[in-house]
Design a protein around this motif. Structure first.
Motif, mmCIF file in Angstrom:
data_model
loop_
_atom_site.group_PDB
_atom_site.id
_atom_site.type_symbol
_atom_site.label_atom_id
_atom_site.label_comp_id
_atom_site.label_asym_id
_atom_site.label_seq_id
_atom_site.Cartn_x
_atom_site.Cartn_y
_atom_site.Cartn_z
ATOM 1 N N GLN A 132 -69.244 65.601 19.232
ATOM 2 C CA GLN A 132 -70.211 66.570 18.815
ATOM 3 C C GLN A 132 -71.000 65.952 17.516
ATOM 4 O OE1 GLN A 132 -70.667 69.397 20.387
ATOM 5 N NE2 GLN A 132 -72.415 69.734 19.300
ATOM 6 N N LYS A 133 -70.346 65.269 16.680
ATOM 7 C CA LYS A 133 -71.192 64.797 15.716
ATOM 8 C C LYS A 133 -72.253 63.630 16.181
ATOM 9 C CE LYS A 133 -70.644 62.515 10.943
ATOM 10 N NZ LYS A 133 -71.556 61.665 11.120
ATOM 11 N N TYR A 134 -71.673 62.872 17.031
ATOM 12 C CA TYR A 134 -72.469 61.890 17.671
ATOM 13 C C TYR A 134 -74.001 62.387 18.322
ATOM 14 C CZ TYR A 134 -73.938 58.203 21.050
ATOM 15 O OH TYR A 134 -74.808 57.367 21.572
ATOM 16 N N PHE A 135 -73.766 63.577 19.061
ATOM 17 C CA PHE A 135 -74.727 64.263 19.666
ATOM 18 C C PHE A 135 -75.489 64.904 18.822
ATOM 19 C CE2 PHE A 135 -71.704 64.118 23.658
ATOM 20 C CZ PHE A 135 -72.438 63.449 24.270
ATOM 21 N N ASP A 136 -74.989 65.544 17.726
ATOM 22 C CA ASP A 136 -75.966 66.050 16.720
ATOM 23 C C ASP A 136 -76.761 65.056 15.896
ATOM 24 O OD1 ASP A 136 -74.696 68.475 17.285
ATOM 25 O OD2 ASP A 136 -73.528 68.778 15.528
ATOM 26 N N ASP A 137 -76.203 63.932 15.781
ATOM 27 C CA ASP A 137 -76.907 62.868 15.203
ATOM 28 C C ASP A 137 -78.208 62.450 16.219
ATOM 29 O OD1 ASP A 137 -75.484 62.777 13.017
ATOM 30 O OD2 ASP A 137 -74.042 61.035 13.388
ATOM 31 N N LEU A 138 -77.668 62.180 17.552
ATOM 32 C CA LEU A 138 -78.636 61.978 18.448
ATOM 33 C C LEU A 138 -79.962 62.845 18.465
ATOM 34 C CD1 LEU A 138 -76.681 60.582 21.494
ATOM 35 C CD2 LEU A 138 -78.222 59.139 20.012
ATOM 36 N N LYS A 139 -79.568 64.151 18.243
ATOM 37 C CA LYS A 139 -80.451 65.174 18.371
ATOM 38 C C LYS A 139 -81.101 65.034 17.205
ATOM 39 C CE LYS A 139 -80.848 70.169 18.774
ATOM 40 N NZ LYS A 139 -80.176 71.488 18.930
ATOM 41 N N LYS A 140 -80.846 64.893 16.079
ATOM 42 C CA LYS A 140 -81.610 64.791 14.958
ATOM 43 C C LYS A 140 -82.526 63.633 15.008
ATOM 44 C CE LYS A 140 -78.421 66.861 11.788
ATOM 45 N NZ LYS A 140 -77.402 66.685 10.720
ATOM 46 N N GLN A 141 -82.013 62.554 15.445
ATOM 47 C CA GLN A 141 -83.069 61.135 15.884
ATOM 48 C C GLN A 141 -84.105 61.679 16.583
ATOM 49 O OE1 GLN A 141 -80.545 58.184 16.962
ATOM 50 N NE2 GLN A 141 -79.694 57.890 14.761
#
Length: 102
Positions: free
Chosen positions: A80-89
């Motif tokens: 979930q953290k990985y996907f949140d980081d991708l979304k922010k990028q």
């Protein structure tokens, strides 16, 4: 071995471990209660020890499943953290692209 296969085997092992963990204290306490009733010529030790055995079994199963799902929860949080980081990028990149268009 595929990741899905590992998860299946891990689940099968968990199910068998839960079964053994449930049955062992119940049967052991039932045996002790039966032997005490036979030795003391009473009829209530069996029931008392069965209740204690069931409580011990559920406690053990709770501890085992808690540890089992803790690993899965940590993996899920990392994903979930990985996907949140991708979304922010992606949002940052789209904001930058909009600035350059104007």
């Amino acid at each position: 071995m595929k990741r899905e296969d590992k998860k299946i085997w891990r689940a099968i092992m968990m199910i068998s471990q839960i079964g053994i963990t449930m049955m062992t204290p119940i049967f052991l306490s039932a045996f002790i209660g039966y032997q005490l009733d036979k030795w003391l010529n009473t009829q209530y030790w069996f029931i008392i020890f069965i209740v204690l055995g069931v409580c011990a079994a559920f406690r053990s199963v709770y501890i085992i499943t808690k540890n089992f799902y803790l690993r899965d929860l940590k993996e899920e949080e990392a994903q979930q953290k990985y996907f949140d980081d991708l979304k922010k990028q992606r949002e940052t990149c789209s904001d930058d692209n909009e600035r350059y268009k104007d």
